[in-house]
Write a protein that holds these residues in place. Structure first.
Motif, short mmCIF file in Angstrom:
data_model
loop_
_atom_site.label_atom_id
_atom_site.label_comp_id
_atom_site.label_asym_id
_atom_site.label_seq_id
_atom_site.Cartn_x
_atom_site.Cartn_y
_atom_site.Cartn_z
N ARG A 93 -11.30 12.27 13.60
CA ARG A 93 -11.14 12.57 12.18
C ARG A 93 -11.08 14.09 11.94
O ARG A 93 -10.25 14.57 11.17
CB ARG A 93 -12.31 11.95 11.41
N PHE A 94 -11.93 14.84 12.62
CA PHE A 94 -11.91 16.30 12.50
C PHE A 94 -10.60 16.89 13.02
O PHE A 94 -10.04 17.80 12.42
CB PHE A 94 -13.08 16.93 13.25
N GLU A 95 -10.10 16.38 14.14
CA GLU A 95 -8.85 16.87 14.70
C GLU A 95 -7.69 16.62 13.74
O GLU A 95 -6.84 17.50 13.54
CB GLU A 95 -8.56 16.21 16.04
N ILE A 96 -7.64 15.44 13.14
CA ILE A 96 -6.58 15.13 12.19
C ILE A 96 -6.67 16.06 10.98
O ILE A 96 -5.66 16.60 10.53
CB ILE A 96 -6.67 13.65 11.75
N GLN A 97 -7.88 16.28 10.51
CA GLN A 97 -8.09 17.18 9.36
C GLN A 97 -7.63 18.60 9.69
O GLN A 97 -6.96 19.25 8.89
CB GLN A 97 -9.55 17.17 8.96
N GLN A 98 -7.95 19.08 10.89
CA GLN A 98 -7.55 20.42 11.29
C GLN A 98 -6.03 20.53 11.40
O GLN A 98 -5.44 21.53 10.99
CB GLN A 98 -8.21 20.82 12.60
N ARG A 99 -5.39 19.51 11.94
CA ARG A 99 -3.92 19.51 12.04
C ARG A 99 -3.29 19.54 10.66
O ARG A 99 -2.31 20.25 10.43
CB ARG A 99 -3.44 18.30 12.82
N GLN A 100 -3.82 18.76 9.74
CA GLN A 100 -3.29 18.72 8.38
C GLN A 100 -3.44 20.08 7.70
O GLN A 100 -2.53 20.53 7.01
CB GLN A 100 -3.99 17.65 7.55
N GLU A 101 -4.57 20.73 7.93
CA GLU A 101 -4.78 22.06 7.34
C GLU A 101 -3.77 23.06 7.89
O GLU A 101 -3.25 23.88 7.15
CB GLU A 101 -6.20 22.52 7.61
N LYS A 102 -3.46 22.98 9.18
CA LYS A 102 -2.47 23.87 9.78
C LYS A 102 -1.08 23.62 9.22
O LYS A 102 -0.32 24.55 8.97
CB LYS A 102 -2.46 23.72 11.30
N TYR A 114 -0.43 22.41 6.22
CA TYR A 114 -0.42 22.91 4.84
C TYR A 114 -0.32 24.44 4.82
O TYR A 114 0.37 25.00 3.99
CB TYR A 114 -1.67 22.47 4.09
#
Length: 133
Positions: A118-127, A129
């Motif tokens: 979940r954290f990895e997906i969130q970090q990828r999404q932030e990158k 954006y």
């Protein structure tokens, strides 16, 4: 067999066995050692500690040393830490079934894995954006 031994061993023994295994060992590739939990980032441990029931933690921490237990206890309130220690004391007097300990460790490791994904997906999404902005 070795997997059964690892499932039932203390984190100290588990760590020693993993050190002795060859890097190409299928066990190292396929089985996450429980001791790896204590090497996680504090932010991950803080979320994980409060997401799971205290009794589950008490079962999983039975074969852990004091320092490892304290790593987890530090993420609980003093009341929760007291309850957790009481569970552990009860389990020392009346040891639980091996299967209960093993399944609690596996449940915690599965929760850890899902949290990290979940954290990895969130970090990828932030990158994504940030790149789009």
């Amino acid at each position: 067999d070795l997997l059964s031994l690892l499932d039932r061993s203390s984190t100290k023994d588990e760590r020693d066995i993993y050190r002795a295994l060859d890097e190409s060992s299928w066990i190292k590739k396929e089985r996450t050692p429980f001791y790896s939990l204590f090497q996680e980032e504090e932010s991950i441990l803080a979320i994980l500690a409060t997401d799971l029931p205290l009794e589950l933690w008490a079962l999983a921490l039975i074969h852990c040393d004091r320092g490892e237990c304290d790593t987890i206890y530090n993420h609980f309130t003093s009341r929760q830490s007291f309850v957790l220690r009481e569970y552990k004391a009860r389990y020392k007097e009346n040891p639980p079934q091996d299967w209960d300990v093993i399944s609690s460790k596996k449940r915690i490791l599965n929760s850890l894995y899902r949290l990290k994904v979940r954290f990895e997906i969130q970090q990828r999404q932030e990158k994504v954006y940030e790149a789009a902005a």
